[in-house]
Design an enzyme around this catalytic site. Structure first.
Site: not given
Ligand code: SAH
Length: 497
Positions: A225, A248, A270, A303, A331-332, A383
């Protein structure tokens, strides 16, 4: 004093360890690993050593140190807590020209035990000559992180084929070049992927000088994250080996800084609604660089398989016969929950967790709202910043309590992290009031209230007072809110009509 580095063969050789406590136990374990026959001399043994004795792994000389214990030993370790005994052991060993190590006393020791990185049959030993043992330990940590575990099997493979390598490449220069290809090429990469049989086939091909079947490769890496400490060791290694990094926009600067200095970094970011590079463009870039024989790291936030289009990219690579590996990331949902102090499951509050994406109306339409609105579960919504109102309305319409707590985490795990808490009824208003921006993750469910007590990272949560007011209400008999839900359900019906 400069030391002479040495790897000793202790297979079946008697070694004496004086001392029966925890320090002695650690030394004994290392000696047993090297196949030594260990005798521990001490009045009594701690639980670990007593268990080793009962299992027949060591022998025991009970009592106070006596010189006679040294008789058959090849090597001696003094690990008692009594400096006088340690000194006596060291002196007696020196009289017999035996090498002795006195734990934590470089002056009394005639051999030192290095910090070791174990990639058997390879071993890397680090010593500071007693000057700064902590530096040796820190260096060990750093090397541990960069040396991948496939090195061991790779060295074992080379050992098995050593004669044939010699026969095939008689000249030392040619042999060196062969080993270099082995170290960096497809065989190592196949071993990393756990494909031993294919690795051996590639090895045979290399030995026969057939062209390697695999040129470049792509590693799909989860960057987590934002906090670089949340990278996995494998991700760090991949970043260290990369020729090209396609990343990204969500990948943090701190993570990118850990990559090899001369790796070519390309942002293919993106943003919600605004695509810098199309998915086809990303595919084309991966293909171009892999075909040129480069090691490509495709670096994604969080992730790669959670709302990351990782699957699509791998299918494309498979179609084009490009070798790939996948390194998962944090993952977030997992990271934001941890950094906001929200346990995603909790025996008292939530037995299940759903990861949901809500980036546009059409994605909302495909969700099973009745299931999402159930109680005692946690929703982690990715998102969703742009769709909070619609999200709230649909959940209420399907019966989720208006006082269900939420935590919105913006920039989770990063220095700028903000956490906003509140209740479902006020979700869009609260987000608007605090001007929440992407990237933000919504955690909705009973567990979210725990952020008020368990937060530990960055600024304290905002909106705590609002939540507290509702918590007081929540102690009233359950289901005081359905009227609100029913009202909204009616509103939705009107809209649909
Ligand atoms: N593959 C990524 C998700 C991609 S979609 C994962 O596994 O985390 C992108 C969304 O992830 C963002 O719109 C938000 O909702 C979330 N996100 C990713 N990084 C974040 C962060 N540091 N803090 C809060 N939300 C995050």
């Amino acid at each position: 004093m400069p030391l002479f580095p040495l790897f000793a063969d202790l297979q079946l050789r008697p070694v004496l360890v004086v001392g029966g406590g925890l320090v002695a136990e650690r030394k004994v374990e290392a000696l047993l690993k090297a196949g030594a026959r260990v005798t521990v001399g001490a009045p009594e043994l701690g639980t670990g050593l007593a268990a080793a004795l009962a299992a027949g792994r060591i022998a025991h000389r009970a009592g106070l140190f006596s010189e006679a214990w040294l008789e058959t030993a090849w090597l001696v370790v003094a690990a008692t807590s009594d400096p006088a005994i340690n000194r006596r052991v060291a002196a007696a060993a020196a009289d017999r020209r035996l090498f002795v190590n006195v734990v934590d006393d470089a002056g009394l020791s005639s051999f030192h035990v290095p910090a070791v990185i174990d990639r058997a049959p390879l071993a890397i030993a680090i010593s500071s000559g007693g000057a700064a043992p902590m530096f040796a330990r820190l260096l060990r940590e750093r090397l541990e992180a960069t040396l991948d575990h496939a090195l061991g099997p790779l060295a074992a493979l080379a050992a098995r084929f050593r004669q044939r390598i010699r026969a095939r490449h008689a000249a030392p220069a040619a042999r060196r070049a062969f080993y270099e290809r082995l170290f960096n090429g497809p065989v190592a990469s196949l071993l990393r992927r756990g494909q031993t049989a294919l690795a051996e086939a590639a090895f045979e091909a290399a030995l026969a000088d057939r062209p390697a079947p695999i040129l470049g490769s792509v590693v799909l890496v989860g960057a987590g994250p934002g906090d670089p400490g949340l990278l996995t060791l494998k991700a760090l290694r991949a970043l260290n080996q990369a020729d090209v990094i396609l990343h990204d926009r969500l990948v943090s600067r701190e993570v990118l800084e850990l990559a090899r200095r001369d790796a070519h970094r390309i942002e293919v970011g993106k943003e919600a609604g605004r695509h810098h590079t199309t998915q086809a463009g990303i595919h084309a870039l991966m293909l171009e660089h892999a075909h040129a024989g480069r090691r490509v790291v495709r670096l994604k936030g969080g992730d790669p398989f959670v709302f990351g289009r990782g699957g699509e990219e791998l299918e494309f690579l498979r179609e084009h016969d490009i070798a790939f590996e996948v390194v998962p990331g944090i993952t977030a949902a997992v990271a934001c929950a941890a950094y906001a102090g929200v346990p995603l499951t909790h025996r008292d509050h939530a037995q299940s967790l759903r990861l949901v994406t809500a980036h546009c109306q059409s994605s909302l339409d495909t969700l099973d709202w009745a299931a999402l609105a159930q109680e005692r579960q946690t929703l982690a919504v990715y998102m969703g910043v742009g769709e909070l109102e619609s999200l709230r309305d649909r959940l209420l319409a399907h019966g989720r309590g208006a006082d269900t707590p939420f935590a919105l985490i913006e920039n989770g795990s990063r220095a700028q992290q903000r956490v906003i808490v509140g209740t479902l009824a006020q979700l869009p208003e609260q987000a608007h009031r605090h001007a929440v921006r992407s990237p933000a993750l919504l955690i909705l469910g009973e567990v979210a209230a725990l952020a008020t007590r368990l937060h530990w990272f960055g600024a304290p949560p905002l909106g705590v007072d609002d939540l507290a007011a509702h918590e007081a209400m929540a102690s009233l008999p359950q289901r005081t809110q359905p009227s609100a839900a029913a009202e909204i359900r009616d509103r939705m019906r009107c809209r649909a009509a």
